[in-house]
Design a protein around this motif. Sequence first.
Motif, PDB file in Angstrom:
ATOM      1  N   ALA A 274       0.805  -1.220   0.000  1.00  0.00           N
ATOM      2  CA  ALA A 274       0.000   0.000   0.000  1.00  0.00           C
ATOM      3  C   ALA A 274       0.842   1.276   0.000  1.00  0.00           C
ATOM      4  O   ALA A 274       0.595   2.177  -0.820  1.00  0.00           O
ATOM      5  N   PRO A 275       1.849   1.438   0.877  1.00  0.00           N
ATOM      6  CA  PRO A 275       2.606   2.697   0.896  1.00  0.00           C
ATOM      7  C   PRO A 275       3.310   3.011  -0.425  1.00  0.00           C
ATOM      8  O   PRO A 275       3.440   4.182  -0.805  1.00  0.00           O
ATOM      9  N   SER A 276       3.766   1.972  -1.142  1.00  0.00           N
ATOM     10  CA  SER A 276       4.489   2.235  -2.394  1.00  0.00           C
ATOM     11  C   SER A 276       3.576   2.769  -3.492  1.00  0.00           C
ATOM     12  O   SER A 276       4.063   3.274  -4.513  1.00  0.00           O
ATOM     13  N   ALA A 277       2.256   2.697  -3.313  1.00  0.00           N
ATOM     14  CA  ALA A 277       1.329   3.267  -4.297  1.00  0.00           C
ATOM     15  C   ALA A 277       1.500   4.781  -4.379  1.00  0.00           C
ATOM     16  O   ALA A 277       1.400   5.373  -5.462  1.00  0.00           O
ATOM     17  N   ILE A 278       1.761   5.418  -3.239  1.00  0.00           N
ATOM     18  CA  ILE A 278       1.930   6.871  -3.214  1.00  0.00           C
ATOM     19  C   ILE A 278       3.174   7.270  -3.993  1.00  0.00           C
ATOM     20  O   ILE A 278       3.135   8.176  -4.845  1.00  0.00           O
ATOM     21  N   THR A 279       4.296   6.608  -3.712  1.00  0.00           N
ATOM     22  CA  THR A 279       5.527   6.952  -4.431  1.00  0.00           C
ATOM     23  C   THR A 279       5.407   6.626  -5.914  1.00  0.00           C
ATOM     24  O   THR A 279       5.954   7.342  -6.743  1.00  0.00           O
TER      25      THR A 279
ATOM     26  N   MET B  12      -4.327   1.127   4.254  1.00  0.00           N
ATOM     27  CA  MET B  12      -3.732   2.407   4.624  1.00  0.00           C
ATOM     28  C   MET B  12      -4.748   3.519   4.395  1.00  0.00           C
ATOM     29  O   MET B  12      -5.024   3.911   3.259  1.00  0.00           O
ATOM     30  N   LEU B  13      -5.340   4.000   5.489  1.00  0.00           N
ATOM     31  CA  LEU B  13      -6.246   5.145   5.415  1.00  0.00           C
ATOM     32  C   LEU B  13      -5.405   6.419   5.424  1.00  0.00           C
ATOM     33  O   LEU B  13      -4.472   6.564   6.231  1.00  0.00           O
TER      34      LEU B  13
ATOM     35  N   GLU C 222       9.370   6.410   5.111  1.00  0.00           N
ATOM     36  CA  GLU C 222       8.737   7.363   6.032  1.00  0.00           C
ATOM     37  C   GLU C 222       7.218   7.227   5.989  1.00  0.00           C
ATOM     38  O   GLU C 222       6.544   7.244   7.029  1.00  0.00           O
ATOM     39  N   ILE C 223       6.680   7.068   4.791  1.00  0.00           N
ATOM     40  CA  ILE C 223       5.223   6.915   4.644  1.00  0.00           C
ATOM     41  C   ILE C 223       4.771   5.602   5.275  1.00  0.00           C
ATOM     42  O   ILE C 223       3.742   5.553   5.968  1.00  0.00           O
ATOM     43  N   ARG C 224       5.540   4.544   5.075  1.00  0.00           N
ATOM     44  CA  ARG C 224       5.188   3.243   5.649  1.00  0.00           C
ATOM     45  C   ARG C 224       5.191   3.294   7.174  1.00  0.00           C
ATOM     46  O   ARG C 224       4.266   2.770   7.812  1.00  0.00           O
ATOM     47  N   ASP C 225       6.214   3.902   7.759  1.00  0.00           N
ATOM     48  CA  ASP C 225       6.279   4.007   9.226  1.00  0.00           C
ATOM     49  C   ASP C 225       5.113   4.809   9.773  1.00  0.00           C
ATOM     50  O   ASP C 225       4.517   4.450  10.799  1.00  0.00           O
ATOM     51  N   ALA C 226       4.755   5.894   9.097  1.00  0.00           N
ATOM     52  CA  ALA C 226       3.639   6.731   9.542  1.00  0.00           C
ATOM     53  C   ALA C 226       2.320   5.978   9.444  1.00  0.00           C
ATOM     54  O   ALA C 226       1.456   6.081  10.329  1.00  0.00           O
TER      55      ALA C 226
END
Length: 569
Positions: free
Chosen positions: A432-437, A514-515, A532-536
């Motif tokens: 999920a977090p890698s979708a943003i990047t 990931m909301l 950083e996004i994944r940790d958050a």
Amino acid sequence: MNHIRLGELLVQQGLITEKQLVQAIRAQEKEHGRIGEVLIKMGMLTEEELVVALATQLNIPYADKKKHPLNPQTDQGLEKSVPYEFAKTNLVLPLNRKDNVLTCAVADPLDLLMIDNLKMVTGCDVELIIASRTDLIEAINNFYTLVRSNAIQAAQAMRRKSDNKDEPDTAMLKSKDSGVSKLIEDAEEAPVIKLVDLIIRQAIEQRASDIHVEPYKDQVILRYRIDGSLYKIPPPSRHLHPAIVSRLKILSKLDIAEKRLPQDGSISFSVEEKTVDLRISTVPTVWGEKVVLRILDKSATPLDLNALGFDSKQLDRIQNALTKPHGLFFVTGPTGSGKSTTLYAALKEIIDPKKNILTAEDPVEFKLDGINQVAIRPDIGLSFATALKAFLRQDPDIIMVGEVRDVETAQICVRAALTGHFVLSTLHTNDAPSAITRLLDVGVESYLLTPSLVCVLGQRLARRLCPKCKEPIEPNPDLFGGIKFKSDLIYKGVGCEECNNTGFRGRMVLSETMLVDDALREMISRKCSYSEIRDAARKAGMTTLFEDGIRKVEQGITSFDEIVSVTSS
């Protein structure tokens, strides 16, 4: 028929001891063969003893030199009814035919799939005689060698007879149209129709998602994809391959004369009072056309979020995101991770007569009432981007895009979300977090993504342990990478007939939801790194794919090895 187990029968007949049976069963758990084959391999039983025992168990004759010798009739065309490739691969020898009943010697009368294929290939009812593998191999080679020898002698005699004639070879003068007519004629023969029907029906019954028909020089390989893995199935004869391909092309309205280019089509297939949709794809290979059929069985794949395997916490987070009036909802994962199924289930969750729902798909996998579905046609210029632009003039409330493949489609999705529409789509990312990047990398501006993104759901499909044969094991941390499980026992798959000796039956979803809250939006605007996004996201309550998998291991639903295999890819 006597239903006593073969192992028990062998003990009763004094052929093996109970201790030997126990040893063979333990060996069978590792080798996954039939108990009789395992006993022969271990030297506890001879082939002849097994044949007699099987004949007693199933109440059918066995081959011997006096009553049932392996001497096929040579004047009944048996070699055409059962071609050599089929006989050699499946150890089947046709002996004689009376009316519509074909008597055959077989090595494994318990192989029901092979026997069904035999019935389809021959178009006859089948009576069985059991023979040992060694005797059958010898008899098959002798019979088909004799038949070939007779055919060669007959051809030579015909050639000598026509030596003085100058007639042209009419086969060389056939036109393309006559070739197509021959293909259609072969494809419409009853045995071919029944064989194709059987291949599809058996795939559906075995819960297969795909059927692969692969031609090679001397054989056809038939494989079913079940729970994500491909398994070989007893194949049809090599000479039937063109007719099978033609039959499938006729059913899916493809050009049977075109063998040089790939083709795609679809079939609706009725089985047991339900209709199953199949997508067909053909590609030319050096030995002929390979065909793959994707089975889209709504009854086997429930389009319901509650039935897909999400735990209660994940389900609450997903349903919360789906209640938003506008925004972007992405499902991510590799090919074959169930993204489309989750999207359809999410759509069913929010179908409302008061809402206008449009989808752009390539292709449309499931047809849903109450939703306007558009099939993408790149060959005529109907791309995802083109369909999306048209959708925005159709007064939509909810838009579903099958996949975001390029920056133009991504930007239109973002703008649609910003202008009051709820947009669902898929991305090919690992989590999920890698979708943003990924979205930022392809060119979506952060100031557009920040207010539009609502939720990203990352997922995989993991196999469920077979409930009939799974075994408990102690969760020793030393054996599992130092992981301390919360349960006293976890389970592993063993393998049984119910699960085709795989240890698994069916699949479920592993997920991370990931909301996107204010903290994450601020990080997106600053274009923070993936880590950083994944940790958050984890601090905000996101459970990772691996953590979700460990929970399911603790619940006895799947195995630790399966979770490691699925989440490490």
